[in-house]
Design an enzyme around this catalytic site. Structure first.
Site, PDB file in Angstrom:
ATOM      1  N   GLY A  15       0.819  -1.212   0.000  1.00 29.18           N
ATOM      2  CA  GLY A  15       0.000   0.000   0.000  1.00 29.18           C
ATOM      3  C   GLY A  15       0.848   1.254   0.000  1.00 29.18           C
ATOM      4  O   GLY A  15       0.600   2.174   0.777  1.00 29.18           O
ATOM      5  N   SER A  16       1.837   1.308  -0.900  1.00 29.00           N
ATOM      6  CA  SER A  16       2.808   2.408  -0.846  1.00 29.00           C
ATOM      7  C   SER A  16       2.825   3.263  -2.110  1.00 29.00           C
ATOM      8  O   SER A  16       3.823   3.899  -2.423  1.00 29.00           O
ATOM      9  CB  SER A  16       4.213   1.853  -0.589  1.00 29.00           C
ATOM     10  OG  SER A  16       4.539   0.815  -1.501  1.00 29.00           O
ATOM     11  N   TYR A 147     -13.890  -1.173  10.678  1.00 26.98           N
ATOM     12  CA  TYR A 147     -12.528  -0.628  10.662  1.00 26.98           C
ATOM     13  C   TYR A 147     -11.894  -0.743  12.046  1.00 26.98           C
ATOM     14  O   TYR A 147     -10.748  -1.202  12.178  1.00 26.98           O
ATOM     15  CB  TYR A 147     -12.565   0.832  10.209  1.00 26.98           C
ATOM     16  CG  TYR A 147     -11.208   1.479  10.074  1.00 26.98           C
ATOM     17  CD1 TYR A 147     -10.439   1.278   8.931  1.00 26.98           C
ATOM     18  CD2 TYR A 147     -10.696   2.307  11.079  1.00 26.98           C
ATOM     19  CE1 TYR A 147      -9.186   1.882   8.791  1.00 26.98           C
ATOM     20  CE2 TYR A 147      -9.461   2.907  10.949  1.00 26.98           C
ATOM     21  CZ  TYR A 147      -8.706   2.693   9.803  1.00 26.98           C
ATOM     22  OH  TYR A 147      -7.466   3.286   9.679  1.00 26.98           O
ATOM     23  N   LYS A 151      -8.557  -2.974  13.017  1.00 28.61           N
ATOM     24  CA  LYS A 151      -7.340  -2.365  13.552  1.00 28.61           C
ATOM     25  C   LYS A 151      -7.034  -2.873  14.963  1.00 28.61           C
ATOM     26  O   LYS A 151      -5.868  -3.010  15.349  1.00 28.61           O
ATOM     27  CB  LYS A 151      -7.469  -0.839  13.533  1.00 28.61           C
ATOM     28  CG  LYS A 151      -7.499  -0.247  12.120  1.00 28.61           C
ATOM     29  CD  LYS A 151      -6.231  -0.583  11.336  1.00 28.61           C
ATOM     30  CE  LYS A 151      -6.207   0.069   9.976  1.00 28.61           C
ATOM     31  NZ  LYS A 151      -4.953  -0.192   9.237  1.00 28.61           N
ATOM     32  N   ILE A 180      -3.816  11.571  10.615  1.00 34.01           N
ATOM     33  CA  ILE A 180      -2.723  11.917   9.725  1.00 34.01           C
ATOM     34  C   ILE A 180      -3.315  12.421   8.407  1.00 34.01           C
ATOM     35  O   ILE A 180      -4.297  11.867   7.906  1.00 34.01           O
ATOM     36  CB  ILE A 180      -1.822  10.694   9.436  1.00 34.01           C
ATOM     37  CG1 ILE A 180      -1.378  10.016  10.749  1.00 34.01           C
ATOM     38  CG2 ILE A 180      -0.633  11.100   8.589  1.00 34.01           C
ATOM     39  CD1 ILE A 180      -0.483  10.838  11.625  1.00 34.01           C
TER      40      ILE A 180
END
Length: 249
Positions: A15-16, A147, A151, A180
């Site tokens: 996922g970069s 979600y 996590k 973020i």
């Protein structure tokens, strides 16, 4: 400092192609590692060492890791960062959305780590795995059941993998980012209505929303020999968001 150098190491960051993962990959590269980037699109401008793979597919983790080792045979670092948010309000949640969340955010992490670890053990080499969880793994959020569950599971998976792989010289740690600024949070960050953003900035002790580079530094540290005696730990990177019960009023 030599202890923070990643010279002679190679990393795969899932996922970069953008956001957090892209910042992680660049940070690892700046520290000296050769980096394999990953995403869903066929190619990404500026990323030569790049592999396209769909981790939602059952054979996705195997194909990704195999391709990464072809590009970098000395691969010894794995950053499991791929994930997304598919939630809707609780009473509207469907089995399809739930399964999609668990498949990408949790199952793909486990099986990517498994394929990577099998290769490392077969080659009798140690290494490091870092998993991207979230502060949602510790504190719940409205309309975020799937979600949050995924996590939270990653927090325990990090510890469980650390137990399973310690005897093979593979350390497993995690990072738990707070709020973020990434493409995933762009809707809040770039809205003309700043009320929600202002609320978060009052709650965050360092008075600002984080940048992807804030998380990337923690990942790079965990991959380095400076963290050689750390495994099974989660570093929370949230500017103090979860440290203060009420925040500024």
């Amino acid at each position: 400092m030599k202890a923070f150098s990643l010279q002679s190491h190679a990393a795969l960051v899932t996922g970069s192609s953008q956001g957090l993962g892209l910042a992680m990959g660049k940070s690892l590269h700046e520290a000296g590692a050769n980096v394999v980037f990953h995403g869903l699109q066929p190619s990404v401008e500026g990323l030569a060492n790049y592999v396209q793979a769909d981790l939602m597919q059952n054979d996705g983790p195997q194909r990704l890791v195999d391709a990464a080792f072809e590009l970098e045979p000395s691969l010894d670092l794995l950053i499991c960062n791929a994930g997304s948010f598919f939630d809707v309000p609780f009473f509207e949640m469907t089995r399809e959305r739930w399964d999609k969340t668990i498949q990408l955010n949790l199952a793909s992490v486990f099986f990517t780590a498994q394929v990577f670890a099998k290769r490392m053990v077969a080659e009798k080499r140690g290494g490091s795995i870092v998993i991207t969880s979230s502060t949602n793994g510790f504190q719940a959020e409205m309309d975020s059941c799937a979600y949050d569950a995924s996590k939270g599971a990653l927090v325990m998976l990090t510890k469980s993998l650390a137990v399973s792989l310690a005897d093979h010289g593979i350390r497993v740690n995690g990072v738990a980012p707070g709020l973020i600024k990434t493409p995933l949070t762009a809707k809040v960050m770039e809205s003309d209505d700043r009320s929600l953003l202002d609320l978060y900035e009052k709650k965050i002790l360092l008075r600002r929303v984080g940048a992807p580079e804030d998380v990337a530094g923690a990942v790079t540290f965990l991959c380095s020999s400076a963290a050689s005696y750390i495994t099974g730990e989660i570093i929370v990177v949230d500017g103090g968001l979860t440290s203060c019960q009420i925040g500024r009023i």
